[in-house]
Motif scaffolding. Sequence first.
Motif, mmCIF file in Angstrom:
data_model
loop_
_atom_site.group_PDB
_atom_site.id
_atom_site.type_symbol
_atom_site.label_atom_id
_atom_site.label_comp_id
_atom_site.label_asym_id
_atom_site.label_seq_id
_atom_site.Cartn_x
_atom_site.Cartn_y
_atom_site.Cartn_z
ATOM 1 N N HIS A 67 0.845 -1.188 0.000
ATOM 2 C CA HIS A 67 0.000 0.000 0.000
ATOM 3 C C HIS A 67 0.886 1.244 0.000
ATOM 4 O O HIS A 67 2.017 1.209 0.467
ATOM 5 C CB HIS A 67 -0.885 0.028 1.260
ATOM 6 N N ALA A 68 0.325 2.356 -0.480
ATOM 7 C CA ALA A 68 1.008 3.651 -0.433
ATOM 8 C C ALA A 68 0.046 4.669 0.167
ATOM 9 O O ALA A 68 -1.044 4.886 -0.354
ATOM 10 C CB ALA A 68 1.419 4.090 -1.831
ATOM 11 N N ILE A 69 0.436 5.248 1.301
ATOM 12 C CA ILE A 69 -0.397 6.245 1.979
ATOM 13 C C ILE A 69 0.453 7.452 2.319
ATOM 14 O O ILE A 69 1.681 7.365 2.373
ATOM 15 C CB ILE A 69 -1.061 5.677 3.262
ATOM 16 N N GLY A 70 -0.204 8.566 2.578
ATOM 17 C CA GLY A 70 0.509 9.746 3.043
ATOM 18 C C GLY A 70 1.261 9.404 4.318
ATOM 19 O O GLY A 70 0.732 8.723 5.191
ATOM 20 N N ASP A 71 2.497 9.855 4.415
ATOM 21 C CA ASP A 71 3.347 9.457 5.541
ATOM 22 C C ASP A 71 3.120 10.270 6.803
ATOM 23 O O ASP A 71 3.603 9.903 7.859
ATOM 24 C CB ASP A 71 4.824 9.549 5.138
ATOM 25 N N THR A 72 2.376 11.345 6.743
ATOM 26 C CA THR A 72 2.241 12.222 7.912
ATOM 27 C C THR A 72 0.901 12.004 8.609
ATOM 28 O O THR A 72 -0.161 12.147 8.010
ATOM 29 C CB THR A 72 2.368 13.698 7.496
ATOM 30 N N CYS A 73 0.964 11.668 9.894
ATOM 31 C CA CYS A 73 -0.236 11.488 10.709
ATOM 32 C C CYS A 73 -1.030 12.795 10.719
ATOM 33 O O CYS A 73 -0.454 13.877 10.852
ATOM 34 C CB CYS A 73 0.156 11.100 12.136
ATOM 35 N N THR A 74 -2.334 12.687 10.562
ATOM 36 C CA THR A 74 -3.166 13.892 10.532
ATOM 37 C C THR A 74 -3.401 14.486 11.912
ATOM 38 O O THR A 74 -3.917 15.590 12.022
ATOM 39 C CB THR A 74 -4.522 13.595 9.860
ATOM 40 N N HIS A 75 -3.019 13.789 12.959
ATOM 41 C CA HIS A 75 -3.154 14.330 14.306
ATOM 42 C C HIS A 75 -1.955 15.189 14.677
ATOM 43 O O HIS A 75 -2.075 16.130 15.446
ATOM 44 C CB HIS A 75 -3.322 13.198 15.328
ATOM 45 N N GLY A 76 -0.796 14.857 14.130
ATOM 46 C CA GLY A 76 0.421 15.601 14.420
ATOM 47 C C GLY A 76 1.413 15.369 13.302
ATOM 48 O O GLY A 76 1.213 14.522 12.443
ATOM 49 N N GLU A 77 2.462 16.094 13.280
ATOM 50 C CA GLU A 77 3.471 15.973 12.234
ATOM 51 C C GLU A 77 4.409 14.800 12.535
ATOM 52 O O GLU A 77 5.601 14.974 12.734
ATOM 53 C CB GLU A 77 4.256 17.283 12.114
ATOM 54 N N GLU A 136 0.051 -3.545 11.610
ATOM 55 C CA GLU A 136 -0.637 -4.725 12.102
ATOM 56 C C GLU A 136 -1.823 -5.003 11.194
ATOM 57 O O GLU A 136 -2.688 -4.138 11.014
ATOM 58 C CB GLU A 136 -1.110 -4.532 13.537
ATOM 59 N N ASP A 137 -1.842 -6.205 10.622
ATOM 60 C CA ASP A 137 -2.875 -6.605 9.675
ATOM 61 C C ASP A 137 -2.962 -5.570 8.552
ATOM 62 O O ASP A 137 -1.997 -5.382 7.835
ATOM 63 C CB ASP A 137 -4.214 -6.816 10.383
ATOM 64 N N GLU A 138 -4.086 -4.870 8.419
ATOM 65 C CA GLU A 138 -4.258 -3.893 7.339
ATOM 66 C C GLU A 138 -4.336 -2.470 7.876
ATOM 67 O O GLU A 138 -5.098 -1.635 7.383
ATOM 68 C CB GLU A 138 -5.501 -4.232 6.522
ATOM 69 N N ALA A 139 -3.523 -2.180 8.906
ATOM 70 C CA ALA A 139 -3.505 -0.843 9.505
ATOM 71 C C ALA A 139 -2.082 -0.461 9.881
ATOM 72 O O ALA A 139 -1.219 -1.317 10.079
ATOM 73 C CB ALA A 139 -4.400 -0.806 10.743
ATOM 74 N N ILE A 140 -1.862 0.853 9.957
ATOM 75 C CA ILE A 140 -0.597 1.369 10.464
ATOM 76 C C ILE A 140 -0.911 2.287 11.633
ATOM 77 O O ILE A 140 -1.893 3.043 11.600
ATOM 78 C CB ILE A 140 0.215 2.096 9.366
ATOM 79 N N GLU A 141 -0.114 2.191 12.675
ATOM 80 C CA GLU A 141 -0.344 2.966 13.898
ATOM 81 C C GLU A 141 0.738 4.008 14.079
ATOM 82 O O GLU A 141 1.931 3.709 13.973
ATOM 83 C CB GLU A 141 -0.352 2.029 15.108
ATOM 84 N N CYS A 142 0.323 5.226 14.352
ATOM 85 C CA CYS A 142 1.253 6.310 14.670
ATOM 86 C C CYS A 142 1.909 5.993 16.017
ATOM 87 O O CYS A 142 1.213 5.761 17.010
ATOM 88 C CB CYS A 142 0.501 7.635 14.730
ATOM 89 N N TRP A 143 3.222 5.993 16.044
ATOM 90 C CA TRP A 143 3.937 5.621 17.267
ATOM 91 C C TRP A 143 3.774 6.657 18.382
ATOM 92 O O TRP A 143 3.896 6.331 19.554
ATOM 93 C CB TRP A 143 5.419 5.394 16.979
ATOM 94 N N ALA A 144 3.467 7.893 18.039
ATOM 95 C CA ALA A 144 3.427 8.948 19.054
ATOM 96 C C ALA A 144 2.131 8.990 19.862
ATOM 97 O O ALA A 144 2.162 9.163 21.070
ATOM 98 C CB ALA A 144 3.663 10.311 18.405
ATOM 99 N N GLU A 151 -9.024 12.860 10.863
ATOM 100 C CA GLU A 151 -8.925 13.132 9.432
ATOM 101 C C GLU A 151 -8.141 12.005 8.769
ATOM 102 O O GLU A 151 -7.144 11.525 9.311
ATOM 103 C CB GLU A 151 -8.190 14.454 9.183
ATOM 104 N N PRO A 152 -8.565 11.564 7.578
ATOM 105 C CA PRO A 152 -7.834 10.498 6.883
ATOM 106 C C PRO A 152 -6.522 10.992 6.287
ATOM 107 O O PRO A 152 -6.322 12.195 6.110
ATOM 108 C CB PRO A 152 -8.803 10.071 5.779
#
Length: 109
Positions: free
Chosen positions: A38-48, A57-65, A84-85
């Motif tokens: 998959h290719a998604i925007g690399d920046t979390c929409t909650h923070g930079e 994990e499975d079909e999701a990516i989790e922001c470490w922060a 926000e997506p």
Amino acid sequence: MTAQRACGVGDVAVSAAMKVELDGIAIAIVKDSSGAIHAIGDTCTHGEISLSEGFVEDEAIECWAHGSQFALRTGKPMNLPAYEPVPVFPVIIDGDDVLVDVQNPLKQN
């Protein structure tokens, strides 16, 4: 389609992500637990925060922060604090190359 090479298929391990930049856009290339890329925007929409430094994990990516998870197929957040997506981009596998079209993000429903 204006797809361009992002990386090699073997460059990303299963359940892992890597950051690439295409046309000035930071992209997370992610291989989910089933091996789909998959290719998604690399920046979390909650923070930079770079999502490629997070956990897959499975079909999701989790922001470490802050722990927000994003669905790899839709970019939609699966939990707070993000609401926000992130953009999702078309991926084409061409032999050993992963091609991504950053000019035509997928429509989010």
